[in-house]
Write an enzyme that holds these catalytic residues in place. Sequence first.
Site, PDB file in Angstrom:
ATOM      1  N   TYR A 153       0.831  -1.199   0.000  1.00 32.16           N
ATOM      2  CA  TYR A 153       0.000   0.000   0.000  1.00 32.16           C
ATOM      3  C   TYR A 153       0.867   1.252   0.000  1.00 32.16           C
ATOM      4  O   TYR A 153       0.627   2.195  -0.772  1.00 32.16           O
ATOM      5  CB  TYR A 153      -0.926  -0.006   1.211  1.00 32.16           C
ATOM      6  N   LYS A 157       0.942   4.219  -2.866  1.00 33.15           N
ATOM      7  CA  LYS A 157       0.645   5.624  -2.600  1.00 33.15           C
ATOM      8  C   LYS A 157       1.828   6.523  -2.970  1.00 33.15           C
ATOM      9  O   LYS A 157       1.624   7.679  -3.369  1.00 33.15           O
ATOM     10  CB  LYS A 157       0.252   5.801  -1.139  1.00 33.15           C
TER      11      LYS A 157
END
Length: 260
Positions: A153, A157
């Site tokens: 993740y 990002k």
Amino acid sequence: MARILITGSTDGLGLMAARLLAHDGHGVTLHARNDTRAGDARDALPEAEAVLIGDLTTIEGMRSVAVQANKLDRYDAVIHNAAVGYREPSRIETADGLAHVFAVNVLAPYLLTALITPPARLVYLSSGMHRGGDPRLDDLQWTARTWDGSRAYADSKLLDVVLAFAVARRWPDVLSNALEPGWVPTKMGGPGAPDDLSLGPVTQAWLATSQDPEATVTGGYFHHQEPCFAHPAARSSETQDGLLDECAKLTGVQLPSHAT
């Protein structure tokens, strides 16, 4: 009045931003991954101009959303909000053979950016976790590394910020910025998230529509309407070009050299 498309806007921060924008008189187009969610979105925000339907886990679904968007004429802003979180306990592979987190969080905003008629403004949602991301591009699909949902993740990002800055560099006539909404108690953030939920959607709505000098910039990274520190790798033209090349290989679609 501006016309704004918000991906992943059936609930959470996407729907909250849509409500803010609609309340201010802007025309909002929502996006849902399927018909059921589209019905939920229409019920939640009846004043929305339209709801696009497409599953952003697949390249076919991404393309479908872009086609639908272009049929509705040019948008003034697109907010790339759709994302999946950091709690996947194992690597999930999409129908295209891609890591689920990468497909939704990175490839979808890339392909939509490349295929949707360029708006005046592009807004990409990132996370404070991006500062812990790995900018290397040699294992984007997590086939060589042992799966770590939190790290995957964070990587995704970071790549969202890389994408925002790459677009800002290549398309100087488009305002392209990224932001972190804070760790807020949404479905993704979890009930224990400590930040103020009411502030979570404000910066993306502001970047999409405000005429404030602070908002009419490009290549910026923001938190609560203030510039803040982004991972230094996001400013690297080598990293930017490398990501664009990898996404082009996966989709067969290159980001146009100019916004037209």
